[in-house]
Design an enzyme around this catalytic site. Structure first.
Site, mmCIF file in Angstrom:
data_model
loop_
_atom_site.group_PDB
_atom_site.id
_atom_site.type_symbol
_atom_site.label_atom_id
_atom_site.label_comp_id
_atom_site.label_asym_id
_atom_site.label_seq_id
_atom_site.Cartn_x
_atom_site.Cartn_y
_atom_site.Cartn_z
ATOM 1 C CB CYS A 103 43.385 30.886 41.123
ATOM 2 S SG CYS A 103 44.460 32.151 41.793
ATOM 3 C CG HIS A 249 39.751 31.315 43.096
ATOM 4 N ND1 HIS A 249 40.559 30.844 44.106
ATOM 5 C CD2 HIS A 249 40.377 32.401 42.586
ATOM 6 C CE1 HIS A 249 41.625 31.608 44.188
ATOM 7 N NE2 HIS A 249 41.541 32.557 43.284
ATOM 8 C CG ASN A 279 43.423 34.782 45.656
ATOM 9 O OD1 ASN A 279 43.536 33.556 45.665
ATOM 10 N ND2 ASN A 279 43.449 35.491 44.539
HETATM 11 O O1 UT7 Z 1 43.258 34.997 41.984
HETATM 12 C C1 UT7 Z 1 43.657 35.286 40.698
HETATM 13 C C2 UT7 Z 1 42.739 36.184 40.013
HETATM 14 N N1 UT7 Z 1 42.794 37.508 40.568
HETATM 15 C C3 UT7 Z 1 41.714 38.253 40.548
HETATM 16 O O2 UT7 Z 1 40.682 37.777 40.162
HETATM 17 C C4 UT7 Z 1 41.801 39.707 40.978
HETATM 18 C C5 UT7 Z 1 40.939 40.548 40.096
HETATM 19 N N2 UT7 Z 1 41.060 41.961 40.356
HETATM 20 C C6 UT7 Z 1 40.619 42.556 41.494
HETATM 21 O O3 UT7 Z 1 40.112 41.884 42.360
HETATM 22 C C7 UT7 Z 1 40.687 44.055 41.588
HETATM 23 O O4 UT7 Z 1 41.116 44.592 40.357
HETATM 24 C C8 UT7 Z 1 41.614 44.565 42.744
HETATM 25 C C9 UT7 Z 1 40.986 44.268 44.097
HETATM 26 C C10 UT7 Z 1 42.966 43.897 42.678
HETATM 27 C C11 UT7 Z 1 41.809 46.068 42.636
HETATM 28 O O5 UT7 Z 1 40.568 46.718 42.701
HETATM 29 P P1 UT7 Z 1 40.133 47.785 41.580
HETATM 30 O O6 UT7 Z 1 38.813 48.264 41.977
HETATM 31 O O7 UT7 Z 1 40.255 47.134 40.241
HETATM 32 O O8 UT7 Z 1 41.211 48.926 41.774
HETATM 33 P P2 UT7 Z 1 42.259 49.519 40.732
HETATM 34 O O9 UT7 Z 1 43.440 48.637 40.637
HETATM 35 O O10 UT7 Z 1 41.582 49.925 39.462
HETATM 36 O O11 UT7 Z 1 42.643 50.843 41.500
HETATM 37 C C12 UT7 Z 1 41.687 51.856 41.829
HETATM 38 C C13 UT7 Z 1 42.363 52.858 42.739
HETATM 39 C C14 UT7 Z 1 43.715 53.334 42.213
HETATM 40 O O12 UT7 Z 1 43.889 54.679 42.616
HETATM 41 P P3 UT7 Z 1 43.583 55.878 41.575
HETATM 42 O O13 UT7 Z 1 44.500 55.636 40.409
HETATM 43 O O14 UT7 Z 1 42.129 55.755 41.218
HETATM 44 O O15 UT7 Z 1 43.904 57.094 42.373
HETATM 45 C C15 UT7 Z 1 44.698 52.478 42.975
HETATM 46 O O16 UT7 Z 1 45.966 53.090 43.107
HETATM 47 O O17 UT7 Z 1 42.628 52.242 44.019
HETATM 48 C C16 UT7 Z 1 44.024 52.344 44.316
HETATM 49 N N3 UT7 Z 1 44.426 51.149 45.045
HETATM 50 C C17 UT7 Z 1 44.419 51.078 46.381
HETATM 51 N N4 UT7 Z 1 44.079 51.960 47.322
HETATM 52 C C18 UT7 Z 1 44.167 51.577 48.592
HETATM 53 C C19 UT7 Z 1 44.840 49.966 44.533
HETATM 54 N N5 UT7 Z 1 45.090 49.106 45.542
HETATM 55 C C20 UT7 Z 1 44.831 49.779 46.685
HETATM 56 C C21 UT7 Z 1 44.911 49.442 48.040
HETATM 57 N N6 UT7 Z 1 44.574 50.362 48.960
HETATM 58 N N7 UT7 Z 1 45.309 48.216 48.460
#
Ligand code: UT7
Length: 322
Positions: A103, A249, A279
């Site tokens: 990225c 980004h 992204n």
């Molecule tokens: O471009 C390269 C660099 N990349 C980035 O900068 C990405 C950085 N990270 C992020 O943007 C975030 O971490 C994400 C958007 C990818 C994920 O968001 P989050 O708030 O960190 O969610 P998480 O992975 O901690 O998951 C929270 C909950 C989980 O459920 P439980 O365990 O709390 O029941 C996940 O299973 O959300 C769930 N979850 C989803 N639910 C619905 C994860 N992805 C999804 C989804 N839809 N797509």
């Protein structure tokens, strides 16, 4: 810039995996993204963006003497996408190379192109960011954290020398931290898996899909981005208040809002388009440049700060006088 015509909304994704428009918008700010049509290739996207950039500059492909293409979703394992692009542009022996800094790739390439032009090695460099993520995503519920954030797209710029010391690329700073390489990666196919790069076991383990420790990446992004942005401005004795436009980004709108809040950047100085494209990794910043120019935000004399963070980890910032 060029993006495929096919729009994939959050509701479209909710039909194939357990997710929702509400979750995706709240956590990422993304409403829809573009995916290629079957048969479209990364070099097709890169070519469309390149031809627009060349036309805007009043140039022909042969006027360029180096092509740099940033991607993490190459058309083939080798050679790089830039070689397919070079051929599609009708060029015979113009040198080209792919830059793999994920990225942050576009800003890495800006630094490289700037140095090569200043050194006199090249006079006019085409810099392209191009990604086709859609063919490499796990669109089952298991892969939903990553699948919902990525989109396909391309953006291009042409760089050449100018006489004005106060215009153009004023400073670029780049950083890497391989310690965290495995926290955001696609492990296969790669030469790191033995005895073969691709086996049924590798596919069963889903090593060919992106693995991301989302929260860890998020935390590092919101720390490194302000750090490198300030480092870059400081190197040319500028302050946050001096900047007219900030382009970050497009990984997650929450990251950008967090960084803007930390640096007290007013909302009207930050331009985002993640809601429409998701992204697009190395293509995100040149796509922002295109759209902010179209919207009249890039008048001559404007000071533009661009900052990225991504896999590697890699992070970078550039300050440019338009
Ligand atoms: O471009 C390269 C660099 N990349 C980035 O900068 C990405 C950085 N990270 C992020 O943007 C975030 O971490 C994400 C958007 C990818 C994920 O968001 P989050 O708030 O960190 O969610 P998480 O992975 O901690 O998951 C929270 C909950 C989980 O459920 P439980 O365990 O709390 O029941 C996940 O299973 O959300 C769930 N979850 C989803 N639910 C619905 C994860 N992805 C999804 C989804 N839809 N797509």
């Amino acid at each position: 810039m060029y993006v495929p015509n096919r729009v994939v909304t959050n509701d479209d994704l909710a039909r194939i995996m357990d997710t929702s428009d509400e979750w995706i918008q709240q956590r990422t700010g993304i409403r829809e993204r573009r995916w290629i049509e079957p048969g479209q290739q990364p070099a097709d996207l890169a070519e469309a963006a390149t031809r627009q950039a060349l036309e805007a500059a009043g140039l022909e492909p042969r006027d360029v003497d180096l092509i740099l293409l940033g991607t993490l979703s190459s058309q083939a394992d080798f050679p790089g996408t830039s070689f397919f692009l070079q051929h599609q542009l009708g060029l015979e022996d113009t040198p080209c190379m792919d830059v793999r800094a994920q990225c942050s790739g576009f800003l890495y390439m800006l630094q490289l192109a700037d140095a090569l032009i200043r050194a006199g090695t090249h006079t006019r460099v085409l810099v392209v960011g191009c990604e086709v993520h859609s063919t490499g995503l796990d669109v089952s519920t298991e892969g939903r954290d990553v699948a919902v954030i990525f989109g396909d797209g391309s953006g291009a710029v042409v760089l050449e020398a100018c006489d004005d010391d106060d215009a153009g690329i004023l400073e670029v700073r780049i950083h890497s931290q391989g310690e965290h390489a495995k926290r955001l990666c696609v492990a296969a196919p790669g030469s790191g898996t033995s005895p073969k790069r691709l086996t049924h076991e590798i596919l069963d383990q889903k090593l060919h899909f992106p693995h991301m420790e989302g929260r860890f990446v998020f935390k590092h992004a919101v720390t490194r981005m302000p750090e490198v942005l300030l480092e870059t401005l400081g190197a040319v004795s500028l302050k946050v208040e001096d900047v007219d436009l900030f382009l970050f980004h497009q990984a997650n709108l929450r990251i950008n809002e967090f960084v803007a809040g930390k640096l007290e950047i007013p909302e009207d100085k930050l331009f985002n388009n993640i809601g429409r494209y998701g992204n697009c990794s190395a293509a995100s910043i040149p796509m922002l440049l295109h759209e902010s120019q179209q919207q009249g935000l890039l008048e001559p004399g404007k000071l533009v700060s661009m900052t990225a963070f991504g896999a590697g980890f890699s992070w970078a910032s550039a300050i440019v006088r338009w």
